[in-house]
Design a protein around this motif. Sequence first.
Motif, mmCIF file in Angstrom:
data_model
loop_
_atom_site.group_PDB
_atom_site.id
_atom_site.type_symbol
_atom_site.label_atom_id
_atom_site.label_comp_id
_atom_site.label_asym_id
_atom_site.label_seq_id
_atom_site.Cartn_x
_atom_site.Cartn_y
_atom_site.Cartn_z
ATOM 1 N N LYS A 104 24.952 47.725 -53.921
ATOM 2 C CA LYS A 104 25.354 48.084 -55.278
ATOM 3 C C LYS A 104 26.729 48.727 -55.226
ATOM 4 O O LYS A 104 26.943 49.664 -54.455
ATOM 5 N N GLU A 108 28.327 51.914 -59.671
ATOM 6 C CA GLU A 108 27.027 51.714 -60.320
ATOM 7 C C GLU A 108 25.921 52.559 -59.703
ATOM 8 O O GLU A 108 24.772 52.508 -60.145
ATOM 9 N N SER A 110 23.735 55.576 -59.269
ATOM 10 C CA SER A 110 23.358 56.726 -60.089
ATOM 11 C C SER A 110 23.042 57.925 -59.203
ATOM 12 O O SER A 110 22.813 57.784 -57.991
ATOM 13 N N VAL A 111 23.008 59.086 -59.820
ATOM 14 C CA VAL A 111 22.600 60.286 -59.087
ATOM 15 C C VAL A 111 21.177 60.118 -58.565
ATOM 16 O O VAL A 111 20.851 60.535 -57.453
ATOM 17 N N GLY A 112 20.329 59.463 -59.356
ATOM 18 C CA GLY A 112 18.963 59.214 -58.910
ATOM 19 C C GLY A 112 18.915 58.309 -57.697
ATOM 20 O O GLY A 112 18.119 58.532 -56.770
ATOM 21 N N ASP A 113 19.741 57.265 -57.691
ATOM 22 C CA ASP A 113 19.823 56.375 -56.521
ATOM 23 C C ASP A 113 20.196 57.181 -55.280
ATOM 24 O O ASP A 113 19.587 57.037 -54.214
ATOM 25 N N TRP A 114 21.235 57.983 -55.426
ATOM 26 C CA TRP A 114 21.754 58.779 -54.299
ATOM 27 C C TRP A 114 20.693 59.752 -53.793
ATOM 28 O O TRP A 114 20.428 59.840 -52.593
#
Length: 256
Positions: A104, A108, A110-114
Amino acid sequence: MTGVNPLSLAGRRAVITGGSRGIGAAIATLFAEAGAEIAICHLNDASGAEALSATFSAMGKSLPVMECDVADETAVEALARWTDEVLGPVDILVNCAGIGGAEKPFGEVSVGDWDRMLGVNLRGVFLVTKRYFPGMVEREYGRIVNIASQLAYKGAPGLAPYVAAKAGVVGFTRALSYEGAPHNVMINGIAPGPVETPMLAGHSDAWLAMKKGQLPVGRFGKPDEIAPTALLLASEAGGAFYCGQTLSPNGGDVML
């Protein structure tokens, strides 16, 4: 050492996180064949755990299994209390639990992804190690093997959170080894190249083709080709002089 197998794990007790499939399952199986008592945890992989338990039964061995999200401190504490009961004092810890995902672009992410990527792949290593490390130090014996990735060294476009987490595992391994080694607690890592596991399924066909084309061996690895490195580092004699190292069975993708 004539007549002594330096890679024997006879009499040792090992906990393997993420041990129900892929590299974790291959390590669990090889460790059991080397004589260790094994307990594993997994997250949302009951079918994999059942399949591995059947393999152990065929070997005449039992396999205690627990579900655990290693990013959750309360869950990790429950895991440690459980292994204290079903296994006893732990000599070997393999931090194999991890998640991947499709590439990704950073814009793109997100803080949640990280947070989730670092939560499982780095925070999880910290939390689990923090719970088992003091007992190893007290008993003056331990082997900790942390599973990183060759991408910790190489990087990759579209995988910034994953690369950051795995690079953190390499750094954590080096730093903690200074504290463990004086107590015969040897902490090392493994940075595999691309391996045929469910984690690869998250990548696009284009990415997989590109990755395979970069490998001098011309193919992806297999879990059974990674497990022997873990056995070396986890053994009493074989792993005794490895300290803060991250070994790289990666098909030549990174040559250090």
